[in-house]
Structure formats: structure tokens, C-alpha cells
Scaffold this motif. Structure first.
Motif, PDB file in Angstrom:
ATOM      1  N   UNK A 170       9.418   3.650   9.544  1.00 33.24           N
ATOM      2  CA  UNK A 170       9.713   2.274   9.894  1.00 33.24           C
ATOM      3  C   UNK A 170       8.913   1.719  11.050  1.00 33.24           C
ATOM      4  N   UNK A 171       7.745   2.292  11.341  1.00 31.90           N
ATOM      5  CA  UNK A 171       6.930   1.815  12.442  1.00 31.90           C
ATOM      6  C   UNK A 171       6.243   0.512  12.065  1.00 31.90           C
ATOM      7  N   UNK A 172       5.924  -0.285  13.073  1.00 31.70           N
ATOM      8  CA  UNK A 172       5.274  -1.555  12.827  1.00 31.70           C
ATOM      9  C   UNK A 172       3.760  -1.456  12.840  1.00 31.70           C
ATOM     10  N   UNK A 173       3.115  -2.395  12.144  1.00 32.06           N
ATOM     11  CA  UNK A 173       1.659  -2.494  12.076  1.00 32.06           C
ATOM     12  C   UNK A 173       1.266  -3.886  12.553  1.00 32.06           C
ATOM     13  N   UNK A 174       0.204  -3.959  13.344  1.00 31.06           N
ATOM     14  CA  UNK A 174      -0.331  -5.251  13.757  1.00 31.06           C
ATOM     15  C   UNK A 174      -1.825  -5.111  13.963  1.00 31.06           C
ATOM     16  N   UNK A 175      -2.606  -6.019  13.344  1.00 29.46           N
ATOM     17  CA  UNK A 175      -4.050  -5.914  13.455  1.00 29.46           C
ATOM     18  C   UNK A 175      -4.741  -7.252  13.330  1.00 29.46           C
ATOM     19  N   UNK A 215       0.836  -1.190   0.000  1.00 28.47           N
ATOM     20  CA  UNK A 215       0.000   0.000   0.000  1.00 28.47           C
ATOM     21  C   UNK A 215       0.875   1.247   0.000  1.00 28.47           C
ATOM     22  N   UNK A 216       0.515   2.245  -0.835  1.00 27.12           N
ATOM     23  CA  UNK A 216       1.327   3.459  -0.885  1.00 27.12           C
ATOM     24  C   UNK A 216       0.907   4.537   0.095  1.00 27.12           C
ATOM     25  N   UNK A 217      -0.204   4.373   0.844  1.00 18.24           N
ATOM     26  CA  UNK A 217      -0.737   5.460   1.671  1.00 18.24           C
ATOM     27  C   UNK A 217      -1.043   5.023   3.084  1.00 18.24           C
ATOM     28  N   UNK A 218      -0.079   5.032   4.008  1.00 20.43           N
ATOM     29  CA  UNK A 218       1.329   5.331   3.737  1.00 20.43           C
ATOM     30  C   UNK A 218       2.014   4.116   3.137  1.00 20.43           C
ATOM     31  N   UNK A 219       3.214   4.278   2.651  1.00 18.77           N
ATOM     32  CA  UNK A 219       3.965   3.170   2.087  1.00 18.77           C
ATOM     33  C   UNK A 219       4.094   2.065   3.122  1.00 18.77           C
ATOM     34  N   UNK A 272      -0.773   0.948  14.751  1.00 18.84           N
ATOM     35  CA  UNK A 272       0.198   1.314  13.717  1.00 18.84           C
ATOM     36  C   UNK A 272       1.428   2.029  14.277  1.00 18.84           C
ATOM     37  N   UNK A 273       1.653   1.929  15.587  1.00 12.36           N
ATOM     38  CA  UNK A 273       2.769   2.662  16.176  1.00 12.36           C
ATOM     39  C   UNK A 273       3.813   1.812  16.855  1.00 12.36           C
ATOM     40  N   UNK A 274       3.928   0.538  16.454  1.00 10.55           N
ATOM     41  CA  UNK A 274       4.934  -0.323  17.074  1.00 10.55           C
ATOM     42  C   UNK A 274       6.332   0.234  16.795  1.00 10.55           C
ATOM     43  N   UNK A 275       7.084   0.437  17.856  1.00 11.65           N
ATOM     44  CA  UNK A 275       8.431   0.973  17.702  1.00 11.65           C
ATOM     45  C   UNK A 275       8.537   2.469  17.873  1.00 11.65           C
ATOM     46  N   UNK A 276       7.402   3.161  18.082  1.00  9.10           N
ATOM     47  CA  UNK A 276       7.437   4.610  18.284  1.00  9.10           C
ATOM     48  C   UNK A 276       6.718   4.953  19.583  1.00  9.10           C
ATOM     49  N   UNK A 277       7.465   5.147  20.656  1.00  7.21           N
ATOM     50  CA  UNK A 277       6.875   5.416  21.971  1.00  7.21           C
ATOM     51  C   UNK A 277       6.450   6.870  22.111  1.00  7.21           C
ATOM     52  N   UNK A 278       6.768   7.711  21.135  1.00  5.92           N
ATOM     53  CA  UNK A 278       6.447   9.131  21.235  1.00  5.92           C
ATOM     54  C   UNK A 278       5.014   9.449  20.825  1.00  5.92           C
ATOM     55  N   UNK A 279       4.323   8.491  20.195  1.00  9.86           N
ATOM     56  CA  UNK A 279       2.979   8.749  19.703  1.00  9.86           C
ATOM     57  C   UNK A 279       1.982   8.868  20.846  1.00  9.86           C
TER      58      UNK A 279
END
Length: 224
Positions: A83-88, A48-52, A116-123
Motif C-alpha cells: 500500500x505504499x504511495x507513488x509520486x513522480x 501495472x502488475x509489476x508491482x501491482x 515509490x516509498x510514500x507511507x513507508x519510513x522504514x525504507x
């Protein structure tokens, strides 16, 4: 002329890719199960390109009655930007039945949860969470019992965010799935999907053109 077409394609891709989509969901292939093989496992690679993003998915379907199937799917991967991870995970229900030997029709609906924020604790807590819902009609056909093709226009809820969102994403979009499943064995199919999509129809600050993209999936189905 070729250079002009190339520049237009690059512009389209850039416009699509700069729009920030908040979530994705499992894509259940909408072709009927048979009474002889009432279960199905499928695996696929989504781009998917949105986001990539690139995601692997696996889902399971079970026939619970004539033309009634339920499914459970899991998907995960990485966003190209950051480079964040996605899990659903998603649950699906459809009513899908043959009209005759060559045509089948039905309806399909699903609901899920995705982070959609795996790896980003700032969200902030509301940013990476979403509860996508998809519902639509299915129109398909069979060619010599070897190839199945289908058209699945669907409405998507909760996959895109607006500025005033708290937790539930409020975007409404349209997806037009075009797919083909080709038999490569008695109960095995190779699947290719393209999915033109308008991600957000309700945000007054975005034009429909800016949220247009084309996603794709390559997968395998195993009936048993």
C-alpha cells in the motif's frame, strides 16, 4: 483445454507479479499535434502488475516548432503490495511528423524522477528513489481522420533495481506500446494502450520471462 489455459494465465501473472519493479513513469501519447491546436492536456489511469499498482496521470504538451513538441507530466498512485504511495514527474521531447495523410513517424525521449516509498519510513534512502529514462521510435497511422493508432517500441533505463544499486537504478528494459486514439469530439480523443514489457534485461539472476508483464492505460486527450 479451457482449464489448462486458465492455469497458464494464472502462472504467467504470478511470475510477472513476483518480480519487484522499482519505478514507473508518465506515459505521453505519441500522436502529432496540429498547427491549429498546438497544445494538449491528457489524463489517464494506468494499471501495472509489476508491482501491482494503479496510478492517475496528467500531462501537458506544447508545440515549439514544426513537428517538435515538449511535455511535462505528473503521475501518482498506490502500490498494491504494501500500500505504499507513488509520486513522480517527467519531462518529454519528441520529433513527430506526418509522412503523408495516413502515416506519421518520429522519435520520443523522456526523463523523470519518481519516489515509490510514500507511507513507508522504514525504507533505506536508495530504495524508493529512481530516475527513469525512456527513448524509442514511433510509427503510427490515421484512419479517416477519426482514429489514430501507434506502435511505440522503447528502451527503458533506470526503472528496475539490481542488488548492488546505491541510488541510480541500473535495470534496462524494453516496452512495446500499442495504442489507439479515437475521436469523440472535434478536439477530444479516447485513448486505450496496452504495453507488453520486459522490465530487466541485464540482471543475470533474473530471466527475461520472469520480468515480462502487460500494462494498460485508459485516458482522454484534449487539444486546444
Amino acid at each position: 483445454m479451457n482449464h489448462v489455459c486458465f492455469r497458464i494465465l494464472v502462472l504467467l501473472f504470478f511470475c510477472c507479479s513476483t518480480f519487484s519493479q522499482s519505478s514507473t513513469s508518465t506515459h505521453f501519447v505519441p500522436i502529432p499535434l496540429s498547427d491549429d491546436y498546438p497544445s494538449r492536456v491528457s489524463v489517464g489511469l494506468n494499471m501495472e502488475p509489476t508491482p501491482s499498482s494503479f496510478e492517475l496521470e496528467v500531462n501537458y504538451l506544447l508545440q515549439i516548432g514544426r513537428s517538435f513538441d515538449v511535455g511535462l507530466g505528473l503521475h501518482g498512485g498506490a502500490l498494491g503490495k504494501g500500500g505504499y504511495g507513488i509520486l513522480g514527474v517527467d519531462a518529454m521531447f519528441h520529433f513527430l511528423r506526418p509522412i503523408n495523410e495516413a502515416v506519421f513517424m518520429g522519435i520520443q525521449a523522456q526523463v523523470g524522477y519518481v519516489y515509490t516509498g510514500i507511507g513507508d519510513v522504514s525504507l533505506a534512502p536508495n530504495v524508493p528513489n529512481a530516475f527513469p529514462i525512456t527513448t524509442g521510435l514511433i510509427i503510427g497511422g490515421v484512419v479517416r481522420d477519426l482514429t489514430r493508432f501507434y506502435f511505440f517500441p522503447a528502451v527503458e533505463f533506470g526503472q528496475t533495481s539490481n542488488a548492488d544499486d546505491k541510488l541510480w537504478k541500473s535495470g534496462i528494459g524494453l516496452r512495446f506500446t500499442l495504442g489507439t486514439a479515437v475521436s469523440i469530439g472535434d478536439t477530444t480523443y479516447l485513448v486505450l494502450e496496452t504495453r507488453p514489457r520486459i522490465a530487466n534485461l541485464v540482471d543475470k539472476d533474473l530471466s527475461a520471462f520472469s520480468t515480462f508483464s502487460i500494462d494498460a492505460m485508459l485516458g482522454l486527450l484534449f487539444d486546444f
